[in-house]
Design a protein around this motif. Sequence first.
Motif: not given
Length: 338
Positions: A19-28, A40-41, A328-329
């Motif tokens: 869930a945190l990873t998907e939220a960080a991806a949306e933050a992009g 960076r996360w 990934v970046e």
Amino acid sequence: MTEFIAPRAASQAEVVTRALTEAAAEAGRAPSIFNSQPWRWQIAGDVAELRADRQRQLPTVDPDGRLLTTSCGAALHHARIALAAAGFAAEVTRLPVETDADLLARIRLVGEQAPERAVLHLRWAIALRHTDRRPFIDRDVPPAASRRLCEAAEAQGAHLRFLEPDEVSTLAHVTARAGYVEFTDPQYRAELSAWTGRPAGTRDGIEPATAARQEQPRPVPMRNLDPGRRPDPTTHGLVDRHASYAVLYTDADTPADWLAAGEALSAVLLTATDCSLAASRISDVIEVANTRRLLRNLFGGDRYPMIALRLGVPHGGPLATSARRTAVEVIDVADAAR
């Protein structure tokens, strides 16, 4: 608040980390100065840390990191909305370590909660929002929408003020001044060129072909993203006559305020999208210290402008999606096995 319930096949730890990873991806998808995406996360278990990526700071445009921090604040708000829409409750600690200026926020998942309808609308807006530099149609921003945008900023600890006609003239003057100061600085032109002339395949920066066109005069000038291109002398007539202009400001001028301004900026832009409005940011007036001080005069000198906005009813039609770095970046996930 309820405890996490492990699903059939995945452990509780896997659920929250995903869930945190998907939220960080949306933050992009968040807006950032020159689309630099300076964040960076770092994710470990039920905690995600948002860090400033100083290698992506713009030394000429943003020497003190004000706009970098604001950009990261927008990413933080995007992540918060994504988590809330997915049904997660989170605790957010901003600037949690005094001795670590790059650690801007820490998000910890603490339970589950049913998402509110308003949150779901903002979550949908994340995918729809785009910076729109095109002229707006001749229709005023509805007063009800203006009120919603002001409330959105207030909810994040900042303020949004829509400008009166005479104040728009002041904004136009100081924006033109900022444009002149920056354009006459060779270091600025080099930095602009670097971020508008990214190599093929680069997933950041600004595409001049889709963002730079400004052939007709406007009430407030927009940043010239292609200084080498001369305007077409055959075009006449003022456009954006019905655009609204607003300034997002805070009560103080610290990194905590810059971060709050970014969260408020995200809330305003997503709310504008939900109101079927388009927006573009006017940050050059903030980038020059002298014009930033001049803009403060609109607030009696005791408030701190963080960014100006141009808002209106769009013409419609598709907009090219700005390049975004891959997950990934920008996201590091700790190995749970270690």
